[in-house]
Design an enzyme around this catalytic site. Structure first.
Site, mmCIF file in Angstrom:
data_model
loop_
_atom_site.group_PDB
_atom_site.id
_atom_site.type_symbol
_atom_site.label_atom_id
_atom_site.label_comp_id
_atom_site.label_asym_id
_atom_site.label_seq_id
_atom_site.Cartn_x
_atom_site.Cartn_y
_atom_site.Cartn_z
ATOM 1 N N HIS A 1 35.161 37.375 44.429
ATOM 2 C CA HIS A 1 35.601 37.131 43.053
ATOM 3 C C HIS A 1 36.995 36.535 43.060
ATOM 4 O O HIS A 1 37.958 37.244 43.331
ATOM 5 C CB HIS A 1 35.552 38.439 42.257
ATOM 6 N N GLU B 1 38.848 39.530 45.105
ATOM 7 C CA GLU B 1 38.093 40.788 45.202
ATOM 8 C C GLU B 1 36.854 40.526 46.042
ATOM 9 O O GLU B 1 36.043 39.656 45.699
ATOM 10 C CB GLU B 1 37.680 41.275 43.803
ATOM 11 N N ASN C 1 38.617 43.751 36.366
ATOM 12 C CA ASN C 1 38.073 43.528 35.028
ATOM 13 C C ASN C 1 37.578 44.818 34.390
ATOM 14 O O ASN C 1 37.623 44.952 33.166
ATOM 15 C CB ASN C 1 36.938 42.495 35.092
#
Ligand code: T1G
Length: 696
Positions: free
Chosen positions: A427, A439, A477
């Site tokens: 990510h 990530e 997130n």
């Protein structure tokens, strides 16, 4: 031997050999002190200080900070050098940094390999050069180079150091041979034992203006940080007599050492390095070779990811559904690099070399031979699954298949392939070619090999990797949701966008939450909510204003207006009364009566919501360690490094106080939003450290 001493002819050679970076630990300092004492009275004519391993001394031993000081201190060593009867010469390779470079500056002369770098990175730890660097550099190199070296903290090449009279000779051969020869030459020439301390810094009015301008610049560039201003105070003190200047440096160094900012930034130094380590990885886990990378999707993210790999010299095949689409992506990358060339960050030749690493295609068959393929298509599970089905049928056995998804389940993506052990998440954060965080998301069946390889590849392309387990939103997130929720609720309950963003930016965030929403685009959240049930969406007060803004065509910066209006030229945000009209009508609709909300309440609600969710992520084992969560927020979400990340922040606040405040919010606000993480209650009660917490 950590420090050895031997005579080479008439030259005494002190060799420091203390892996990994010859940091000035107590043992190293003692060894150098003893060797200097021996050299003072033996028949050596000169003394060379050199290091074994990959680098000259890379600084004070940061692991010793905060512990009771042990003599000899570094300043005592440097005093010994200042008063040494023999000519002293530092022989530099690798990176002579901080106290290491200050040790070299206390020698009479400095010789360096052409490949070597020197620097004073203390400012990155919330410190300042505390071993005479702030007094010797201005006397040797003058004001400009001093400001550059100490306020940026960035290393400079040996050639630049020589230009600034910080290094006397740059060589290309065997350093020890060259250093002994140079020492013998200096002795033969009866060269003086020159000392930086004998220099004098005279500041003209123009210099004083330059310092004032630098203060202003640092107030903007390193907003909230105290060390840069104290560094400039030290440089001004270099006009004084050397010993008085040293006293001033000492006083300000202690102020830095005692400043919570430095504790936070030193925490981040080790947190960043710890994050790269995967717990319980079998020692014999092999790494796959990644020489060819395929990227699917030539949009903003795919293009940015392609730039990361191409800049690292890795061959990239960039795929989109049509030649037009992929060429549009190439054009966007070309434009990005044109800006870098215009700003002098890259040369045309360098850009040419990078672009030569990127091959556009619209045929999946061109991905057959890739070692790693990263999918960066639209954030929709079905679309991603189609891509992975295709990849499964085309890519060679053992290829790593990664998704750049922000939220989707890696396990559901892997389930459509015949090789779930080769599937994981990588990510990236927008803009992918700029943001350091990556990530690495581990699926239930992701193999150790591809996890270890992805963590290593992240470092190869200059990213800071953090391993995440599978949950909605992974680490960053997932934490962003309660943070954004509290921002929306503060807006509904009485605050304005300017107050919320202002409070968070004054606290230290790079950008307030609502301004971040405008930057990313409010339509992204809007579209994501369209795929959710009312129950999944949560309480309407958390998204009603964002929906109303999007429905009014206010998508954020991209449409010129969102929570703010944006000046078309400067992109400066401007408060817009229309927004409060929307907010007030939403409050009426939901029966919410507004009240005065303090900045402190805003900051506490947003930071504690963030940290409480981080604590849950930690206790669920999604994050390996609390400091990983700090790395995610400081490298991916603009959290101030001088606060050390969300987990370090509540530890510094005091867990008992943090827990009490969360419980207060649970009784005064929506209790469902403030379920205290068990680990916080336990650690607050036991008094154990959160940041040191490691799940068994
Ligand atoms: N002290 C203790 N450990 C250190 C260290 C240091 N100064 N520098 C690195 N390490 C450890 C690091 O934690 C890691 O450990 C291993 O070495 C390899 O590091 C008085 C007060 C030198 C450019 O700020 O910038 O001097 O994880 O992974 O990528 O004025 O390390 O393997 O267990 O970073 O090749 C000033 C900090 C100190 C330099 C090498 N000096 N270090 O980078 O390896 S303050 C610094 C670096 C000071 C004086 C003041 C980098 C590096 P582990 P690494 P790398």
């Amino acid at each position: 031997m950590i420090v050895s001493y031997a005579l080479k002819g008439k030259v005494g050679v002190i060799t420091v050999d203390s892996a990994p970076v010859n940091a000035l630990s107590h043992a190293v300092r003692s060894g150098i002190a003893n060797a200097l004492t021996t050299a003072a009275t033996d028949h050596s004519m000169a003394v060379v200080i050199i290091c074994a391993g990959r680098t000259f001394i890379a600084g004070a031993d940061i692991t010793e900070f905060g512990k009771p000081p042990q003599e000899p201190s570094l300043n005592q060593i440097l005093e010994q050098l200042d008063n040494h009867p023999k000519l002293t010469l530092a022989a530099i390779h690798g990176t002579a940094l901080g106290g290491g470079f200050e040790t070299a500056l206390s020698c009479n002369y400095r010789i360096a390999l052409k490949s070597a770098k020197v620097g004073l990175p203390e400012v990155k730890l919330g410190l300042l050069p505390g071993a005479g660097g702030t007094q010797r550099v201005p006397r040797l190199a003058g004001l400009g180079p001093s400001i550059n070296l100490m306020t940026t903290g960035n290393p400079i090449a040996a050639s630049q150091a020589a230009e600034w009279s910080l290094v006397d000779r740059v060589v290309d051969g065997d350093l020890l041979t060259e250093a002994v020869a140079y020492a013998e030459q200096l002795v033969a020439e009866q060269a003086p034992q020159k000392q930086a301390r004998n220099g004098q810094l005279i500041l003209s009015d123009a210099d004083r203006d330059a310092i004032s301008q630098q203060r202003e610049l640092m107030r903007k560039k390193t907003r909230g940080e105290t060390a840069p201003q104290r560094i400039l105070d030290c440089i001004e003190a270099a006009e004084l007599d050397f010993d008085k200047g040293l006293d001033r440096e000492r006083e300000l160094f202690i102020a830095c050492m005692q400043d919570p900012q430095s504790t936070a930034m030193r925490h981040m130094f080790f947190a960043e390095r710890a994050a790269a380590k995967v717990d319980n990885l079998p020692k014999d886990t092999s790494l796959l070779n990644v020489a060819r990378v395929g990227i699917i999707g030539a949009g903003t993210m795919g293009g940015g990811i392609a730039m990361c790999f191409a800049q690292a010299g890795i061959a990239v095949t960039l795929l989109d559904m049509s030649d037009d689409a992929v060429n549009a992506g190439i054009e966007k990358i070309t434009k990005n690099y044109a800006i870098s060339v215009k700003r002098g960050r890259l040369s045309e030749a360098q850009v040419g070399g990078i672009m030569a690493n990127i091959t556009p295609t619209s045929s999946y068959n061109d991905l057959a031979d890739m070692d790693l393929v990263i999918e960066a298509v639209f954030e929709n599970l079905a679309i991603k699954q189609d891509v992975f089905k295709t990849l499964d049928g085309i890519c060679k056995p053992g290829a790593i298949l990664a998704s750049n998804t922000s939220y989707q389940s890696i396990d559901e993506i892997a389930s459509v392939t015949s090789r779930p052990e080769s599937v994981l998440g990588m990510h990236f954060f927008s803009p992918a070619n700029v943001m350091k965080l990556l990530e690495v998301v581990r699926g239930a069946q992701s193999s150790d090999t591809i996890i270890a390889t992805a963590m290593a590849v992240a470092k190869t392309i200059g990213k800071v990797p953090v391993l995440s387990g599978m949950c909605y939103g992974f680490i960053g997130n997932r934490m962003l949701r309660p943070y954004a929720r509290e921002a929306s609720l503060c807006l509904m309950e009485g605050a304005t966008p300017a107050q919320i963003d202002g409070a968070m930016e004054r606290w230290g965030m790079a950008m307030g939450p609502l301004a971040v929403g405008d930057l990313a685009g409010l339509d992204i959240g809007y579209k994501a909510r369209e795929q959710l049930t009312d129950e999944q969406k949560g309480e309407p007060a958390t998204y009603i204003v964002a929906d109303r803004l999007v429905e009014a065509g206010r998508l954020g910066q991209k449409s010129g207006a969102g929570y703010y209006r944006y000046d078309p030229d400067t992109r400066q945000r401007v408060d817009d009364p229309q927004v409060m009209t929307i907010v007030e009508s939403a409050c009426q609709e939901l029966g919410i009566s507004r009240r005065v909300i303090s900045d402190d309440e805003i900051v506490d609600r947003l930071i504690l919501a963030l940290a409480n969710e981080g604590a849950k992520i930690l206790e669920e084992g999604i994050a390996q360690r609390a400091s990983d969560i700090d790395v995610v927020y400081c490298f991916g979400y603009g959290f101030p490094r001088f606060k050390g990340g969300p987990m370090h922040t509540i530890e510094a606040m005091g867990l008992e106080r943090a827990v009490a405040r969360i419980n207060e919010f649970q009784s005064t606000l929506n209790p469902g939003n403030w379920q205290l993480a068990t680990i916080l209650a336990e650690l607050a009660a036991s008094g154990d450290s959160l940041v040191g917490y490691h799940r068994d």
